[in-house]
Design a protein around this motif. Structure first.
Motif, PDB file in Angstrom:
ATOM      1  N   VAL A 101      -3.846   4.807  -0.336  1.00 46.94           N
ATOM      2  CA  VAL A 101      -4.695   5.036   0.832  1.00 46.94           C
ATOM      3  C   VAL A 101      -4.445   6.457   1.326  1.00 46.94           C
ATOM      4  O   VAL A 101      -3.294   6.888   1.432  1.00 46.94           O
TER       5      VAL A 101
ATOM      6  N   LEU B 216       0.828  -1.192   0.000  1.00 49.21           N
ATOM      7  CA  LEU B 216       0.000   0.000   0.000  1.00 49.21           C
ATOM      8  C   LEU B 216       0.868   1.249   0.000  1.00 49.21           C
ATOM      9  O   LEU B 216       1.962   1.260   0.560  1.00 49.21           O
TER      10      LEU B 216
ATOM     11  N   ASN C 182      -4.441   0.749  -4.765  1.00 51.02           N
ATOM     12  CA  ASN C 182      -3.890   0.533  -3.429  1.00 51.02           C
ATOM     13  C   ASN C 182      -3.293   1.776  -2.787  1.00 51.02           C
ATOM     14  O   ASN C 182      -2.508   1.675  -1.838  1.00 51.02           O
TER      15      ASN C 182
ATOM     16  N   ILE D 186      -9.643   4.044   0.225  1.00 54.94           N
ATOM     17  CA  ILE D 186      -8.770   3.033  -0.391  1.00 54.94           C
ATOM     18  C   ILE D 186      -9.089   3.021  -1.876  1.00 54.94           C
ATOM     19  O   ILE D 186     -10.232   2.762  -2.268  1.00 54.94           O
TER      20      ILE D 186
ATOM     21  N   ASN E 175       2.057  -1.338   6.703  1.00 49.91           N
ATOM     22  CA  ASN E 175       2.313  -2.080   5.464  1.00 49.91           C
ATOM     23  C   ASN E 175       2.817  -3.483   5.775  1.00 49.91           C
ATOM     24  O   ASN E 175       2.392  -4.463   5.139  1.00 49.91           O
TER      25      ASN E 175
END
Length: 263
Positions: free
Chosen positions: A78, A8, A76, A72, A16
């Motif tokens: 965020v 991410l 991927n 999200i 992560n």
């Protein structure tokens, strides 16, 4: 699923690592402190590529924790925002050419027997509510029927989509199946009703899985038209006989207004 889909951007290194160790993102455990990326200009976000809108309004604290939503994306990424989920959905609707939400909530959904936890449709974007309302907001997922897989487990429901981090929702299979059924029914009706929703986004499966038959669609269509006509009559503050209203509906359906009764 390849580990590249578990990497991410916009979160802490520690978070992560947690995602890569477990193999998924547990939505219920996601906190604003896990996210480092901040989006200050939500109007510039390509909302057609959103994967999930996560409501974290319950953690908002004036002067201390200003963020109400974590987003999200399907690539991927965020990020967190100070705007509430509801405010973002208003912004999303403003970006779409086809705005159906008010029409759906007031007319179509009731005619289909849908009254709670309605999907949110704006153009070719369809969002499904995933959680109960907290501080007047839900968490939502971008519904793309042909591209999504649901795995029902004891600890919740796992949503997987190719290229995206798997999302574990603390929601039962019964609730998810009901939301999918309602969404399929609504999208199928909108397709039959002639709205411009691109199948490439919403998925052909939505049409095949529908619980709405052709006769059902026609029946709902008639009820929606009837409701619209009744609202027009009521707005004119006039008492209208059933016979007159039926004649007016016939003219609406035929598209010939030359014999429409004067109101």
């Amino acid at each position: 699923m390849s580990n590249e889909y578990l990497r991410l951007s916009g979160v802490t290194d520690e978070y992560n690592k947690q995602v890569q160790q477990t193999g998924y993102l547990a939505v219920a455990d996601l906190r604003t402190e896990d996210v480092v990326a901040v989006e200050s200009e939500p109007a510039r976000v390509a909302w057609a590529n959103v994967f999930a809108l996560v409501n974290v309004g319950q953690y908002w604290v004036a002067g201390e924790q200003p963020y109400r939503t974590i987003v999200i994306m399907q690539d991927n990424r965020v990020f967190k925002l100070i705007q509430s989920v509801q405010r973002l959905m208003t912004l999303i609707e403003d970006q779409r050419l086809l705005k159906l939400d008010a029409h759906i909530r007031k007319l179509i959904a009731p005619a289909l027997g849908l009254h709670r936890n309605l999907p949110y449709v704006a153009g070719d974007l369809c969002l499904v509510p995933m959680t109960p309302r907290v501080r007047s907001n839900n968490s939502w997922v971008h519904w793309q029927s042909d591209e999504m897989n649901w795995d029902y487990r004891q600890d919740g429901t796992m949503l997987t989509k190719e290229g995206c981090v798997p999302l574990l929702w603390a929601v039962s299979d019964e609730i998810i199946k009901r939301r999918i059924r309602d969404c399929s029914r609504l999208v199928s009706f909108l397709q039959s009703y002639g709205q411009t929703l691109r199948l490439g986004k919403l998925g052909h499966e939505a049409i095949r899985v529908t619980v709405s038959t052709v006769s059902d669609v026609q029946d709902v269509d008639q009820r929606v038209t009837y409701n619209w006509a009744m609202r027009v009559m009521m707005s004119l503050s006039q008492q209208v006989e059933e016979k007159v209203l039926s004649l007016a509906l016939r003219e609406i359906q035929q598209g010939d207004y030359s014999r429409m009764p004067e109101v």
